[in-house]
Scaffold this active site. Structure first.
Site, PDB file in Angstrom:
ATOM      1  N   GLU A 267     -46.120 -30.232  -9.200  1.00  0.00           N
ATOM      2  CA  GLU A 267     -44.388 -30.024  -8.787  1.00  0.00           C
ATOM      3  C   GLU A 267     -43.528 -30.896  -8.716  1.00  0.00           C
ATOM      4  OE1 GLU A 267     -41.346 -29.984  -6.675  1.00  0.00           O
ATOM      5  OE2 GLU A 267     -42.952 -29.959  -4.311  1.00  0.00           O
ATOM      6  N   GLU A 401     -31.590 -33.455 -11.933  1.00  0.00           N
ATOM      7  CA  GLU A 401     -32.283 -33.618 -10.878  1.00  0.00           C
ATOM      8  C   GLU A 401     -31.302 -34.954 -10.597  1.00  0.00           C
ATOM      9  OE1 GLU A 401     -35.633 -32.976  -7.965  1.00  0.00           O
ATOM     10  OE2 GLU A 401     -36.102 -34.029  -9.285  1.00  0.00           O
TER      11      GLU A 401
END
Length: 497
Positions: A267, A401
């Site tokens: 993840e 991000e």
């Protein structure tokens, strides 16, 4: 707050710490120092001061822990009746709830997040333990109708020793999200917590042991990624690695695991879009998006960090959202503000550099945009809740991000433009759609390339719904019953009668 919680908070604010915090590795049901004797500090992000010191493990400690888990798997845990696994996990849930106050205060000291969020994390940990405790005795195989003189069936077996490399933003939750289904399936676990947030992992391992977990079934080795994470992910006795973190580190973990043909769950974060269509309940979308981007100061892998909004709703939304963002309180997490500290100085520098770069390129910060400190002490690592408006699709703050309290706004004219913008990055973790039109919602949900889609509530679904990403966000699914697949292998048996 109840009296017990208030006592912990008062003591932590007065002294900067709590007494009796674990400071050693947890291996084979025992506390032990790192083989080297090395130690490292745990720092409170809200004060920038150390509040504890813990063992700094290395490759020798990893080998001891994996050997312990391998022995526990071979001799004990794989043979434990599923009902016994269920009982232990459920008892651990009761113990977590009984110690919620202490766990939450320690989590806030370690992470910097508001106490209310830490309390929610503790309850989520307890629910995960309850949930997978309920699943432990329901892992069933199936039969295959070959016909004739054959009987064929599949049975589920645990994969063996599993490694869990845990991120710093949700230390308790991320640990148990992987450990609970692994234990339910009959696997043993070695946990490597993030070096900046290690203490609650040690507390949870001790709780699992008190609940009846045999020695070696859950070991915790604290230390840096290079000293502990690397040798753990490449250890030949580890059969599965669950990792949450950056894309670059995820690549290294996958390469390491490939050397001994171990499976992985990755993840790796996201740049998740929240699509606001002009027909939505705008006031609800504003309130919901405050949580979507500012929960845990934006340090959430699936945060709604991109607002993709139809032009007709843009001006009103930004006016209302910015006013609400400016009113959010900031401060030390134990004082329970709306927004707590950034977890580390390094992460704060990363957030500030991203926002400063955007402004240098002419992007306007409607609100926020700078570093801050605890208003009471003038210390701590904080960043203002920020809105960057009308950001071009190719700008780095849209494509990469940031992992902080920064909302990037992309304006679109049509639903087709909204879909194109939503799919316009290399990430594919989550997305939310705000609309009253179910047909539009279902069409976008079908076509958005992400692992989890919600409609009209960003963080919907909780622990019961599978979670994971596509593209650079990784692969594999955690939470829900789907997570059990990570820790099971299928064995087929076919018999001629």
């Amino acid at each position: 707050m109840n009296a017990t919680l208030q006592d912990h908070v008062t003591q932590a604010l007065r002294t900067g710490t709590l007494p009796g915090l674990p400071d050693q590795l947890y291996i084979d049901g025992q506390w032990r120092p790192a083989a080297s004797g090395d130690r490292m500090e745990a720092v409170d992000p809200g004060t920038e001061r150390p509040f504890a010191a813990i063992a700094a493990g290395a490759i020798e400690d990893v080998d001891i822990a994996v050997t312990s888990s391998e022995r526990a798997y071979r001799d004990v845990w794989r043979h434990a009746p599923p009902s016994q696994r269920a009982t232990i996990l459920r008892k651990a849930a009761l113990l977590v709830r009984a110690r919620a106050a202490r766990l939450a205060v320690v989590e806030t000291l370690d992470c910097g997040k508001p106490l209310s969020e830490s309390l929610e994390d503790v309850e989520t940990v307890a629910r995960l333990l309850d949930y997978y405790g309920g699943a432990a005795d329901k892992l069933q195989g199936d039969t295959i109708p070959l016909g004739g003189n054959f009987v064929s069936y599949n049975q589920l077996e645990p994969v063996g020793v599993t490694a869990h490399i845990v991120p710093w933003n949700f230390p308790m939750f991320s640990m148990i999200r992987g450990v609970a289904p692994a234990l339910a399936a009959g696997c043993t676990t070695v946990v490597k917590p993030a070096e900046t947030t290690s203490i609650t992992a040690l507390l949870l391992a001790d709780i699992l042991s008190e609940a009846g977990l045999p020695p070696g079934v859950c070991n915790v080795v604290t230390g840096t990624g290079a000293a502990v994470g690397e040798p753990l992910s490449r250890h030949p006795s580890v059969r599965h690695v669950t990792f949450t973190g950056s894309v670059d580190t995820g690549r290294r973990v996958m390469r390491n695991a490939a050397q001994h043909i171990a499976s992985v769950t990755l993840e790796l974060g996201g740049k998740s879009p929240a699509i606001v269509l002009a027909d939505c309940d705008l006031d609800h979308a504003v309130e919901d998006m405050l949580e979507a981007i500012y929960l845990n100061a934006g340090q959430v892998c699936s945060a709604g960090s991109r607002l993709v909004i139809e032009r007709g709703a843009h001006a009103e939304f930004i006016e209302k959202f910015s006013a609400r963002a400016q009113a959010l309180t900031m401060g030390h997490g134990l004082k329970n503000p709306a927004i707590g500290a950034i977890n580390s100085h390094r992460q704060l520098d990363k957030i500030a550099a991203a926002v400063d770069g955007a402004r240098a390129r002419g992007i306007r910060a409607v609100t926020g945009g700078g570093r801050a400190t605890d208003p009471d002490s003038g210390t701590g690592w904080f960043f203002q809740p920020t809105v960057l408006d009308d950001v071009p699709a190719g700008d780095p703050v849209v494509q990469e991000e940031i992992f902080g309290p920064v909302l990037c706004v992309q304006i679109v004219d049509t639903i087709e433009d909204a879909l194109h913008a939503a799919n316009g990055t290399d990430y594919g973790l989550a997305a939310c759609i705000y609309t009253k039109d179910l047909q539009k919602a279902l069409g976008l949900a079908r076509d958005i390339d992400a692992g989890q889609i919600t409609v009209n509530q960003y963080f919907a679904g909780g622990i019961y719904t599978p979670f994971g990403g596509n593209k650079r966000s990784g692969f594999g699914r955690e939470k829900g019953l789907e997570a059990l697949r990570n820790y099971c292998r299928v064995k087929n048996v076919t018999i001629r009668i």
